[in-house]
Design a protein around this motif. Sequence first.
Motif, PDB file in Angstrom:
ATOM      1  N   SER A   1      -2.740  -2.138 -10.749  1.00 18.59           N
ATOM      2  CA  SER A   1      -1.399  -1.914 -10.226  1.00 18.59           C
ATOM      3  C   SER A   1      -0.330  -2.624 -11.046  1.00 18.59           C
ATOM      4  O   SER A   1       0.811  -2.165 -11.118  1.00 18.59           O
ATOM      5  CB  SER A   1      -1.322  -2.392  -8.770  1.00 18.59           C
ATOM      6  N   GLU A   2      -0.702  -3.748 -11.668  1.00 17.16           N
ATOM      7  CA  GLU A   2       0.291  -4.565 -12.363  1.00 17.16           C
ATOM      8  C   GLU A   2      -0.081  -4.929 -13.794  1.00 17.16           C
ATOM      9  O   GLU A   2       0.726  -5.514 -14.504  1.00 17.16           O
ATOM     10  CB  GLU A   2       0.534  -5.852 -11.569  1.00 17.16           C
TER      11      GLU A   2
ATOM     12  N   ASN B   1       1.221   5.468  -0.587  1.00 16.52           N
ATOM     13  CA  ASN B   1       0.426   6.693  -0.554  1.00 16.52           C
ATOM     14  C   ASN B   1       1.327   7.919  -0.655  1.00 16.52           C
ATOM     15  O   ASN B   1       2.239   8.099   0.161  1.00 16.52           O
ATOM     16  CB  ASN B   1      -0.366   6.772   0.750  1.00 16.52           C
TER      17      ASN B   1
ATOM     18  N   GLY C   1      -5.627  -1.527  -6.883  1.00  9.70           N
ATOM     19  CA  GLY C   1      -5.367  -0.687  -8.028  1.00  9.70           C
ATOM     20  C   GLY C   1      -4.774   0.651  -7.648  1.00  9.70           C
ATOM     21  O   GLY C   1      -4.379   0.887  -6.502  1.00  9.70           O
ATOM     22  N   LEU C   2      -4.744   1.548  -8.622  1.00 10.73           N
ATOM     23  CA  LEU C   2      -4.069   2.839  -8.520  1.00 10.73           C
ATOM     24  C   LEU C   2      -5.021   3.959  -8.887  1.00 10.73           C
ATOM     25  O   LEU C   2      -5.807   3.839  -9.846  1.00 10.73           O
ATOM     26  CB  LEU C   2      -2.851   2.859  -9.456  1.00 10.73           C
TER      27      LEU C   2
ATOM     28  N   ASP D   1       0.864  -1.175   0.000  1.00 11.80           N
ATOM     29  CA  ASP D   1       0.000   0.000   0.000  1.00 11.80           C
ATOM     30  C   ASP D   1       0.904   1.229   0.000  1.00 11.80           C
ATOM     31  O   ASP D   1       1.644   1.461   0.965  1.00 11.80           O
ATOM     32  CB  ASP D   1      -0.914  -0.006   1.228  1.00 11.80           C
TER      33      ASP D   1
ATOM     34  N   ALA E   1      -9.764   3.824  -7.620  1.00 13.93           N
ATOM     35  CA  ALA E   1      -8.653   3.005  -8.118  1.00 13.93           C
ATOM     36  C   ALA E   1      -9.011   2.310  -9.428  1.00 13.93           C
ATOM     37  O   ALA E   1      -9.092   1.074  -9.488  1.00 13.93           O
ATOM     38  CB  ALA E   1      -8.257   1.979  -7.065  1.00 13.93           C
TER      39      ALA E   1
ATOM     40  N   VAL F   1      -2.335  10.348  -4.157  1.00 12.88           N
ATOM     41  CA  VAL F   1      -2.460   9.147  -4.988  1.00 12.88           C
ATOM     42  C   VAL F   1      -2.207   7.922  -4.117  1.00 12.88           C
ATOM     43  O   VAL F   1      -1.288   7.912  -3.299  1.00 12.88           O
ATOM     44  CB  VAL F   1      -1.445   9.167  -6.156  1.00 12.88           C
ATOM     45  N   LYS F   2      -3.028   6.879  -4.315  1.00 11.94           N
ATOM     46  CA  LYS F   2      -2.848   5.598  -3.623  1.00 11.94           C
ATOM     47  C   LYS F   2      -2.637   4.495  -4.647  1.00 11.94           C
ATOM     48  O   LYS F   2      -3.324   4.449  -5.676  1.00 11.94           O
ATOM     49  CB  LYS F   2      -4.064   5.257  -2.752  1.00 11.94           C
ATOM     50  N   ASP F   3      -1.700   3.613  -4.357  1.00 11.44           N
ATOM     51  CA  ASP F   3      -1.473   2.408  -5.151  1.00 11.44           C
ATOM     52  C   ASP F   3      -1.470   1.228  -4.200  1.00 11.44           C
ATOM     53  O   ASP F   3      -0.557   1.092  -3.385  1.00 11.44           O
ATOM     54  CB  ASP F   3      -0.142   2.492  -5.909  1.00 11.44           C
ATOM     55  N   ARG F   4      -2.479   0.385  -4.292  1.00 12.10           N
ATOM     56  CA  ARG F   4      -2.582  -0.775  -3.404  1.00 12.10           C
ATOM     57  C   ARG F   4      -2.710  -2.051  -4.223  1.00 12.10           C
ATOM     58  O   ARG F   4      -3.555  -2.162  -5.112  1.00 12.10           O
ATOM     59  CB  ARG F   4      -3.783  -0.653  -2.463  1.00 12.10           C
ATOM     60  N   ARG F   5      -1.845  -2.986  -3.908  1.00 12.07           N
ATOM     61  CA  ARG F   5      -1.957  -4.299  -4.522  1.00 12.07           C
ATOM     62  C   ARG F   5      -2.806  -5.195  -3.627  1.00 12.07           C
ATOM     63  O   ARG F   5      -2.571  -5.246  -2.417  1.00 12.07           O
ATOM     64  CB  ARG F   5      -0.568  -4.928  -4.675  1.00 12.07           C
TER      65      ARG F   5
END
Length: 219
Positions: free
Chosen positions: A201-202, A158, A178-179, A156, A197, A171-175
Motif C-alpha cells: 500500500s505504501e 474498496n 496491501g492492494l 480499508d 493483495a 479492488v481492495k487497498d488495506r493498510r
Amino acid sequence: MNWYAKLLEQDTRSGVIKMMLFVAVVLGLFIAWLLPSEAKADERLSAFVEVQTVYPELEKNLVLDGGLRHWFNDQWSVKAFFMVKRAWAQAHVGPVWQPLPWLQVGASLGASQNSGKFRLRTAYCLIMAHKGFSFSGFVELDHVAYQGDHKAIWYDLNLMYKALPWLSVGVKDRRPVGLGPSFQFRYWKATLWVAWAPFGSERAEFVPERFVFGLKFGF
C-alpha cells in the motif's frame, strides 16, 4: 498506587478486559437478533459478526469483529463497532449521516487497548453506491496519529462492482496489508470475501502469496 492503576499495569488482566468487551458486544448482537420482528421489518436495526485473517500468517492476523446499527430516520443512524485481535481490542460508536440516497458519511469515537493500556481511537467512513458500483472507505486512528505517528493510522478502501446478485468484483487497498483484486460471494445472510493483495500500500513490493479474506454474517 491504587487498585485501578495496578489492574491496568498487569498484562495478564488485558485478556480479561478484552473478553469483557467481546462478551458485551456479542451479547448486544444477540439481543438485537432476538428483537421483535416488527423492529427488523422496517430495517431500523441491523447487526453483523465477522471473522477475517491474512495469509500466510493466519493465526497471527486472526480477527473477530462485529457491529450494530440503528436508524432513527431516512438520514440519521448510529453505529457501534468492535474488533478483537489477540491481545489487542477496540470499540467505538458514532453517528452516520445519509444526505443523499447514494452517499453516507460517519464518524465514531472510542478506545483501543493493548496489554491493559488504553488509547483514544477515532474512526471515519465514506460510502457511495450507484447502479451496481460502490465505494467504501474506512479510516481509524489512535490519538498519537494526530501527533504525527502515521503508524497509528489504519484504512480499508474498496471499489466494487456488483456483477451478479451473489457476486461483486473490484479492488481492495488495506493498510498495512496491501492492494489487489477483491471478490465478494453472497449467500443468504453470509458474505465470503477474499482479496489478493500482492502490492504494498505504501512501498514498492510484490508479495504474490499474500491474501486477506473473511466471512461475515448479517442479522
